[in-house]
Motif scaffolding. Structure first.
Motif, PDB file in Angstrom:
ATOM      1  N   TRP A  39       0.847  -1.186   0.000  1.00 40.38           N
ATOM      2  CA  TRP A  39       0.000   0.000   0.000  1.00 40.38           C
ATOM      3  C   TRP A  39       0.883   1.236   0.000  1.00 40.38           C
ATOM      4  O   TRP A  39       2.045   1.176   0.392  1.00 40.38           O
ATOM      5  N   SER A  40       0.311   2.356  -0.380  1.00 41.16           N
ATOM      6  CA  SER A  40       1.067   3.602  -0.415  1.00 41.16           C
ATOM      7  C   SER A  40       0.183   4.759   0.034  1.00 41.16           C
ATOM      8  O   SER A  40      -0.956   4.898  -0.425  1.00 41.16           O
ATOM      9  N   LEU A  66     -10.825   8.831  11.890  1.00 39.72           N
ATOM     10  CA  LEU A  66      -9.507   8.383  11.453  1.00 39.72           C
ATOM     11  C   LEU A  66      -9.625   7.449  10.251  1.00 39.72           C
ATOM     12  O   LEU A  66      -8.873   7.568   9.281  1.00 39.72           O
ATOM     13  N   VAL A  67     -10.590   6.551  10.281  1.00 36.49           N
ATOM     14  CA  VAL A  67     -10.820   5.641   9.157  1.00 36.49           C
ATOM     15  C   VAL A  67     -11.209   6.444   7.911  1.00 36.49           C
ATOM     16  O   VAL A  67     -10.742   6.167   6.801  1.00 36.49           O
ATOM     17  N   ALA A  68     -12.031   7.470   8.089  1.00 36.74           N
ATOM     18  CA  ALA A  68     -12.424   8.331   6.963  1.00 36.74           C
ATOM     19  C   ALA A  68     -11.212   9.080   6.395  1.00 36.74           C
ATOM     20  O   ALA A  68     -11.119   9.282   5.179  1.00 36.74           O
ATOM     21  N   LEU A  69     -10.282   9.467   7.262  1.00 39.53           N
ATOM     22  CA  LEU A  69      -9.067  10.138   6.781  1.00 39.53           C
ATOM     23  C   LEU A  69      -8.241   9.214   5.892  1.00 39.53           C
ATOM     24  O   LEU A  69      -7.734   9.634   4.856  1.00 39.53           O
ATOM     25  N   PHE A  70      -8.123   7.946   6.291  1.00 37.93           N
ATOM     26  CA  PHE A  70      -7.392   7.001   5.449  1.00 37.93           C
ATOM     27  C   PHE A  70      -8.079   6.865   4.097  1.00 37.93           C
ATOM     28  O   PHE A  70      -7.417   6.774   3.066  1.00 37.93           O
ATOM     29  N   GLU A  80     -10.873   1.420  -2.398  1.00 37.49           N
ATOM     30  CA  GLU A  80     -11.877   0.361  -2.287  1.00 37.49           C
ATOM     31  C   GLU A  80     -11.274  -0.921  -1.713  1.00 37.49           C
ATOM     32  O   GLU A  80     -11.881  -1.583  -0.869  1.00 37.49           O
ATOM     33  N   ALA A  81     -10.056  -1.254  -2.152  1.00 38.47           N
ATOM     34  CA  ALA A  81      -9.401  -2.458  -1.641  1.00 38.47           C
ATOM     35  C   ALA A  81      -9.149  -2.329  -0.135  1.00 38.47           C
ATOM     36  O   ALA A  81      -9.331  -3.295   0.612  1.00 38.47           O
ATOM     37  N   TRP A  82      -8.755  -1.137   0.332  1.00 38.88           N
ATOM     38  CA  TRP A  82      -8.527  -0.926   1.773  1.00 38.88           C
ATOM     39  C   TRP A  82      -9.843  -1.088   2.539  1.00 38.88           C
ATOM     40  O   TRP A  82      -9.868  -1.682   3.604  1.00 38.88           O
ATOM     41  N   ALA A  83     -10.921  -0.568   1.979  1.00 44.29           N
ATOM     42  CA  ALA A  83     -12.231  -0.664   2.636  1.00 44.29           C
ATOM     43  C   ALA A  83     -12.684  -2.118   2.763  1.00 44.29           C
ATOM     44  O   ALA A  83     -13.431  -2.458   3.683  1.00 44.29           O
ATOM     45  N   GLN A  84     -12.233  -2.982   1.872  1.00 46.52           N
ATOM     46  CA  GLN A  84     -12.616  -4.389   1.899  1.00 46.52           C
ATOM     47  C   GLN A  84     -11.642  -5.260   2.696  1.00 46.52           C
ATOM     48  O   GLN A  84     -11.885  -6.443   2.887  1.00 46.52           O
ATOM     49  N   THR A  85     -10.550  -4.660   3.169  1.00 44.80           N
ATOM     50  CA  THR A  85      -9.517  -5.410   3.884  1.00 44.80           C
ATOM     51  C   THR A  85      -9.774  -5.352   5.387  1.00 44.80           C
ATOM     52  O   THR A  85     -10.077  -4.299   5.931  1.00 44.80           O
TER      53      THR A  85
END
Length: 159
Positions: A39-40, A66-70, A80-85
């Motif tokens: 990830w980057s 904090l999650v929204a900031l990411f 989208e991939a982060w949201a599914q991880t």
């Protein structure tokens, strides 16, 4: 690199290319691996100023913020991939702290608190001769001290 627009031979103002100027000072992103994937995240100095303002107020942010900031910081292809991880909460905080460290910020301390904690440079006035040897007074106070009271004996219980 030019800091300002220059004029062309025809007398027109040339366009100052901020894209090119910024490309020269852009910093390396924070690259990490999680859940078998790389990830980057951008360096904090490369974030949109609105996102940066939210981070500066991080002492007031809850987990959802904090999650929204990411979600704002990840590129579209990673968002989208982060949201599914699956990401445990300690990893979210660890990630944020490591991003801060990568970007040269101190975790847990906002920029506002750094500015407010700087010394004004002026020494404070001494408040008493007893607490300082550099008193501005030429001699100690001549006021007499009240005599100390003797301690009274403890009362005994008759039970």
């Amino acid at each position: 690199m030019s800091d300002a627009a220059t004029t062309t031979e025809a007398g027109k103002a040339a366009v100052d290319d901020l894209d090119a100027a910024y490309a020269e000072i852009r910093r390396d992103p924070y690259v990490f691996s999680w859940a078998g994937r790389e990830w980057s995240l951008p360096h904090l100095s490369d974030l949109d100023y609105r996102t940066m303002l939210k981070i500066e107020q991080r002492d007031e942010l809850g987990v959802q913020e904090l999650v929204a900031l990411f979600a704002e910081m990840f590129s579209e292809d990673q968002r989208e991939a982060w949201a599914q991880t699956e990401v445990p909460l300690p990893v979210v905080f660890m990630l944020f702290d490591r991003l801060m460290k990568h970007s040269g910020a101190q975790p847990g301390e906002s920029r506002a608190s750094k500015r407010s904690s700087k010394s004004t440079g002026a020494k404070s006035r001494p408040t008493s001769a007893a607490s300082t040897t550099d008193s501005a007074s030429p001699k100690p106070s001549s006021a007499k001290r009240a005599p100390r009271k003797a301690a009274s004996p403890r009362a005994r219980s008759s039970t």
